[in-house]
Design a protein around this motif. Sequence first.
Motif, PDB file in Angstrom:
ATOM      1  N   LEU A 196     -39.647  62.391  32.142  1.00 25.22           N
ATOM      2  CA  LEU A 196     -39.859  62.342  30.695  1.00 25.22           C
ATOM      3  C   LEU A 196     -41.352  62.766  30.195  1.00 25.22           C
ATOM      4  N   GLU A 197     -42.128  62.236  31.279  1.00 26.32           N
ATOM      5  CA  GLU A 197     -43.561  62.539  31.079  1.00 26.32           C
ATOM      6  C   GLU A 197     -43.840  64.088  31.428  1.00 26.32           C
ATOM      7  N   ALA A 198     -43.068  64.699  32.456  1.00 28.13           N
ATOM      8  CA  ALA A 198     -42.851  66.216  32.986  1.00 28.13           C
ATOM      9  C   ALA A 198     -42.472  66.679  31.496  1.00 28.13           C
ATOM     10  N   ALA A 199     -41.171  66.384  31.073  1.00 31.56           N
ATOM     11  CA  ALA A 199     -40.684  67.036  29.833  1.00 31.56           C
ATOM     12  C   ALA A 199     -41.658  67.069  28.718  1.00 31.56           C
ATOM     13  N   PHE A 228     -38.002  58.750  23.118  1.00 35.10           N
ATOM     14  CA  PHE A 228     -38.558  58.036  24.165  1.00 35.10           C
ATOM     15  C   PHE A 228     -40.120  57.818  23.824  1.00 35.10           C
ATOM     16  N   GLN A 229     -40.303  57.772  22.597  1.00 33.94           N
ATOM     17  CA  GLN A 229     -41.566  57.334  22.288  1.00 33.94           C
ATOM     18  C   GLN A 229     -41.416  55.799  21.840  1.00 33.94           C
ATOM     19  N   HIS A 230     -42.964  55.012  22.178  1.00 34.09           N
ATOM     20  CA  HIS A 230     -42.882  53.585  22.160  1.00 34.09           C
ATOM     21  C   HIS A 230     -42.441  52.969  20.919  1.00 34.09           C
ATOM     22  N   ASP A 231     -42.837  53.296  19.785  1.00 31.16           N
ATOM     23  CA  ASP A 231     -42.311  52.817  18.629  1.00 31.16           C
ATOM     24  C   ASP A 231     -40.771  52.837  18.547  1.00 31.16           C
ATOM     25  N   VAL A 232     -40.238  53.717  18.799  1.00 29.66           N
ATOM     26  CA  VAL A 232     -38.729  53.650  18.782  1.00 29.66           C
ATOM     27  C   VAL A 232     -38.007  52.791  19.900  1.00 29.66           C
ATOM     28  N   LEU A 233     -38.601  52.768  21.172  1.00 33.13           N
ATOM     29  CA  LEU A 233     -38.101  51.856  21.890  1.00 33.13           C
ATOM     30  C   LEU A 233     -38.432  50.474  21.755  1.00 33.13           C
ATOM     31  N   ALA A 234     -39.576  49.994  21.068  1.00 35.63           N
ATOM     32  CA  ALA A 234     -40.051  48.785  20.582  1.00 35.63           C
ATOM     33  C   ALA A 234     -39.161  48.343  19.458  1.00 35.63           C
ATOM     34  N   ASP A 235     -38.672  49.360  18.470  1.00 43.11           N
ATOM     35  CA  ASP A 235     -37.695  48.798  17.615  1.00 43.11           C
ATOM     36  C   ASP A 235     -36.377  48.321  18.033  1.00 43.11           C
ATOM     37  N   ARG A 236     -36.056  49.056  19.258  1.00 43.46           N
ATOM     38  CA  ARG A 236     -34.893  48.633  19.903  1.00 43.46           C
ATOM     39  C   ARG A 236     -34.989  47.166  20.438  1.00 43.46           C
ATOM     40  N   PHE A 237     -36.165  47.109  21.215  1.00 39.91           N
ATOM     41  CA  PHE A 237     -36.417  45.830  21.858  1.00 39.91           C
ATOM     42  C   PHE A 237     -36.503  44.604  20.593  1.00 39.91           C
ATOM     43  N   ASP A 238     -37.053  44.812  19.709  1.00 42.39           N
ATOM     44  CA  ASP A 238     -37.065  43.898  18.457  1.00 42.39           C
ATOM     45  C   ASP A 238     -35.571  43.771  18.145  1.00 42.39           C
TER      46      ASP A 238
END
Length: 401
Positions: free
Chosen positions: A296-299, A363-373
Amino acid sequence: MKRRKIVLVAGVFPPGIGGMQNYYYNLSKHTKHDMTIVAPEYPGSDAFDEQERLRIVRGAFMRGERADISSWGRLFRQVRRTLRGEEPDVTLYGYVLIGFIGLLFRVFGGRRYVISTHGMDMLMFRRFIGLNAVVKLILRKADGVLTNSKFTKRLVEDYGVDPRRIGIVNPGVERVYDRKPADEELLEQLGLEGKYVLLSVGRLVTRKGHDRVIEAMPAILKQIPHAVYVIVGDGPARERLEQLARATGVADAVIFVGSVSGSERLNDYYSLSQQFIMVCRELEQGDAEGFGIVYLEAASAGVPVIAGRSGGASEAVLDGVTGLLVDPESANQIADSVVRLARDEVLRERLVRDGYHRAKTEFQHDVLADRFDQYIGRICALPSVRVARRLARESARQNAR
């Protein structure tokens, strides 16, 4: 959403370098819950902690980024002090065996705990009956198990964990990874002017599949004579890979860069490549890629991707949509896919466009952190495992009457 108090007992954490370190760092940085991190000491960790706004408690709990059994007493005492001081709603353990401490605090204190898993840790203990039994106990007694992919979730379910208590939060992509022109100075430094660059980024270990790409290079060079395979990373397999390149007759077309520090510098390597390739495979001894954030970094850097069809790679790369999946054991299939991407401009541009969009939205961190929360909130709202089992027994007794 109710704000919860979390203690993260991280087996690894920055300034250590690696995917798991970044995973826990970004969960800690972006969560809206109140988190305290118990983390190992590293050279430079004091300077790192000073510049971060995170609440970090350090200790000498690891040795060479491996669990140091001799220091588990110190870790246990530090966790106990932290739990007494913070009184968290839940404790998240970043390594399954460290979760044994969570099990102890569950049995003797009734404290909730969640285990975080990454794929390989769900495979590596299966050959050892005693350790596997301990892992099974830790997982089944946990209030929740956080996984990095559907692949890892299935491995956790194999241990008999209630699927309702399993959550998925994928690794995320740093925003710094993005499209940019090739760094001319770096091209010149590596002698890559006019070359068709294939790039791998990752630790040099067998499961990453660098050897299979090297074995495919003779066939690739027949079709793309100016192709060069650039390998970023270091590890125990480097000497073997260098010998393989010489034995295969492609040493002049394989460049070992070594480790590269910093996301911005790593983005420079993605940006000078025409294709990213890492054909991970699952090994018999229980070694597999749980997800593969480098795809995903490459993409995100606008580079077309080829991955091995194994582990969690098929979630990081959607075959024919955001990249290509190949049989990681087939040098012919690897070579054919490289050549296909080089020659099919329409396919290449479509994969780049859709891969870039997915990396930048899902796959941005704010989106994923919301799933974690949301997952943590759900786990804290569920009855504890002990209570749930007691209620189930009472229900069974009532039904039997």
